[in-house]
Design a protein around this motif. Structure first.
Motif, PDB file in Angstrom:
ATOM      1  N   VAL A  13       0.805  -1.229   0.000  1.00 49.52           N
ATOM      2  CA  VAL A  13       0.000   0.000   0.000  1.00 49.52           C
ATOM      3  C   VAL A  13       0.830   1.268   0.000  1.00 49.52           C
ATOM      4  O   VAL A  13       0.292   2.361  -0.235  1.00 49.52           O
ATOM      5  CB  VAL A  13      -0.986   0.024   1.200  1.00 49.52           C
ATOM      6  CG1 VAL A  13      -2.008  -1.092   1.088  1.00 49.52           C
ATOM      7  CG2 VAL A  13      -0.237  -0.019   2.525  1.00 49.52           C
ATOM      8  N   THR A  14       2.133   1.174   0.255  1.00 55.56           N
ATOM      9  CA  THR A  14       2.968   2.373   0.213  1.00 55.56           C
ATOM     10  C   THR A  14       3.304   2.786  -1.215  1.00 55.56           C
ATOM     11  O   THR A  14       3.825   3.880  -1.433  1.00 55.56           O
ATOM     12  CB  THR A  14       4.281   2.164   0.995  1.00 55.56           C
ATOM     13  OG1 THR A  14       5.082   1.181   0.337  1.00 55.56           O
ATOM     14  CG2 THR A  14       3.993   1.719   2.425  1.00 55.56           C
ATOM     15  N   PHE A  58      -0.199   7.082   4.813  1.00 51.64           N
ATOM     16  CA  PHE A  58      -0.173   7.286   3.364  1.00 51.64           C
ATOM     17  C   PHE A  58      -0.782   6.099   2.617  1.00 51.64           C
ATOM     18  O   PHE A  58      -1.460   6.286   1.596  1.00 51.64           O
ATOM     19  CB  PHE A  58       1.246   7.576   2.887  1.00 51.64           C
ATOM     20  CG  PHE A  58       1.693   8.971   3.200  1.00 51.64           C
ATOM     21  CD1 PHE A  58       1.196  10.053   2.493  1.00 51.64           C
ATOM     22  CD2 PHE A  58       2.598   9.213   4.222  1.00 51.64           C
ATOM     23  CE1 PHE A  58       1.583  11.350   2.789  1.00 51.64           C
ATOM     24  CE2 PHE A  58       3.002  10.506   4.529  1.00 51.64           C
ATOM     25  CZ  PHE A  58       2.489  11.574   3.810  1.00 51.64           C
ATOM     26  N   GLY A  59      -0.588   4.882   3.109  1.00 50.67           N
ATOM     27  CA  GLY A  59      -1.207   3.735   2.459  1.00 50.67           C
ATOM     28  C   GLY A  59      -2.718   3.863   2.433  1.00 50.67           C
ATOM     29  O   GLY A  59      -3.371   3.612   1.413  1.00 50.67           O
ATOM     30  N   GLN A 115      -7.996   7.585  -2.049  1.00 51.99           N
ATOM     31  CA  GLN A 115      -8.003   8.338  -3.300  1.00 51.99           C
ATOM     32  C   GLN A 115      -8.335   7.440  -4.493  1.00 51.99           C
ATOM     33  O   GLN A 115      -9.052   7.854  -5.408  1.00 51.99           O
ATOM     34  CB  GLN A 115      -6.640   9.004  -3.524  1.00 51.99           C
ATOM     35  CG  GLN A 115      -6.344  10.145  -2.574  1.00 51.99           C
ATOM     36  CD  GLN A 115      -4.989  10.769  -2.850  1.00 51.99           C
ATOM     37  OE1 GLN A 115      -4.071  10.118  -3.366  1.00 51.99           O
ATOM     38  NE2 GLN A 115      -4.847  12.047  -2.499  1.00 51.99           N
ATOM     39  N   ALA A 116      -7.832   6.214  -4.470  1.00 53.89           N
ATOM     40  CA  ALA A 116      -8.027   5.318  -5.610  1.00 53.89           C
ATOM     41  C   ALA A 116      -9.465   4.845  -5.740  1.00 53.89           C
ATOM     42  O   ALA A 116      -9.966   4.650  -6.860  1.00 53.89           O
ATOM     43  CB  ALA A 116      -7.087   4.115  -5.480  1.00 53.89           C
ATOM     44  N   SER A 150       0.389   8.106  13.507  1.00 54.68           N
ATOM     45  CA  SER A 150      -0.148   7.643  12.225  1.00 54.68           C
ATOM     46  C   SER A 150      -1.656   7.480  12.280  1.00 54.68           C
ATOM     47  O   SER A 150      -2.364   7.770  11.309  1.00 54.68           O
ATOM     48  CB  SER A 150       0.516   6.321  11.824  1.00 54.68           C
ATOM     49  OG  SER A 150       0.118   5.240  12.667  1.00 54.68           O
ATOM     50  N   LYS A 151      -2.181   7.036  13.415  1.00 60.40           N
ATOM     51  CA  LYS A 151      -3.629   6.830  13.544  1.00 60.40           C
ATOM     52  C   LYS A 151      -4.358   8.152  13.791  1.00 60.40           C
ATOM     53  O   LYS A 151      -5.475   8.352  13.318  1.00 60.40           O
ATOM     54  CB  LYS A 151      -3.915   5.825  14.660  1.00 60.40           C
ATOM     55  CG  LYS A 151      -3.395   4.413  14.363  1.00 60.40           C
ATOM     56  CD  LYS A 151      -4.020   3.836  13.106  1.00 60.40           C
ATOM     57  CE  LYS A 151      -3.624   2.381  12.900  1.00 60.40           C
ATOM     58  NZ  LYS A 151      -4.248   1.802  11.675  1.00 60.40           N
TER      59      LYS A 151
END
Length: 291
Positions: free
Chosen positions: A64-65, A116-117, A123-124, A158-159
């Motif tokens: 996923v990165t 970011f993943g 976004q996808a 991150s969370k």
């Protein structure tokens, strides 16, 4: 979508689906009669899952990165199944260490996967969900998004970032009929801890580490991931799913404790807070007498 018999025929896209919570989510979706695109870096378990459910599982190798790879995987899922109904951003990693102990590469790696993943997946899938005028994006957050804890500062960061992003995204996507939920699980028997990364250590934090180890040894009891999967199904079956869903009594109680503590602190400092605001004309604006 629901059939007249009450079964389902929805299409899921689940990241981190080879093991742990992700695998439990995939199993639950299949048991409910749905079809699933399962994505993970390790494809062996995904291939076996596909073989056990012919025509209902699309296995996808994915890191996923890699933003381009994420968009390609989502396109493959949409091309294969024709739509997406439920997207579960589950892929994640845990890096343990005091904030001072993290190197740059370690800190960036934590954010690359957990924040970011999830951003790249969000976004996808959004163009497809927007065009459909429907869909449910589920972000698997954590108890660590409720507050920061010693040795999990970067994981919490991150969370926290994921939840800030998701709150905004929920408002942006609502007008297109797309729902967004954040799931905040407590402890489950997955390999999150056995597969975690640990930083190098500084001697100054050894006493704190010893205290934390004692706490974990005395009170760490986790749950079967199937319970989290059952809760997830209830979430996505709801016509009005919440923005946030706590999973587990410990997390539930902790969330209220943290909220009360914050509210108490805000109340004690109310005077300072309110005194820090007093509207004035914009700098350089003409005075009333000169207008």
């Amino acid at each position: 979508m629901r059939t007249s018999a009450g079964s389902t025929d929805r299409v899921w896209f689940i990241t981190g689906a080879s093991r742990g919570l992700g695998r439990a989510f995939a199993d639950a979706a299949l048991a409910a009669g749905d079809r699933v695109a399962v994505a993970a870096r390790s494809t062996g378990p995904l291939e076996r899952l596909a073989a056990a459910h012919p025509g209902r599982v699309l296995p996808l190798g994915l890191d996923v990165t890699d933003r381009d790879a994420v968009f390609a995987a989502v396109a493959a899922a949409v091309g294969h199944f024709g739509r997406l109904d439920i997207v579960v951003n589950n892929a994640g990693m845990l890096s343990m260490g005091m904030v001072e102990e993290f190197g740059e590469a370690e800190a960036r790696a934590q954010l690359d996967v957990n924040f970011f993943g999830a951003l790249w997946v969000s976004q996808a899938v959004l163009p497809t969900l927007r065009e459909q005028g429907s869909g449910h994006l589920v972000q698997i957050s954590s108890i660590a998004a409720l507050g920061g804890f010693p040795s999990t500062g970067l994981y919490s960061a991150s969370k926290f970032a994921l939840e800030g992003l998701s709150e905004a995204l929920a408002l942006e996507a609502a007008g297109f009929g797309v729902k967004v939920s954040m799931v905040q699980p407590g402890g489950y028997w997955t390999d999150l801890y056995t597969a975690m990364h640990s930083t190098g250590t500084l001697d100054a934090y050894d006493p704190l580490r010893a205290e934390l180890a004692k706490q974990f040894a005395e009170g760490s009891v986790d749950s079967d991931p199937k319970l989290a999967a059952e809760a997830l199904l209830k979430l996505v079956d709801s016509d009005e799913p919440p923005l946030r869903l706590l999973l587990g009594s410990m997390v539930y109680d902790l969330a209220f404790d943290i909220a009360r503590t914050r509210m108490d602190t805000w109340a004690r400092w109310e005077g300072v807070s309110r005194a820090a605001e007093h509207a004035v004309p914009a700098p350089g604006a003409p005075a009333d007498a000169d207008r």
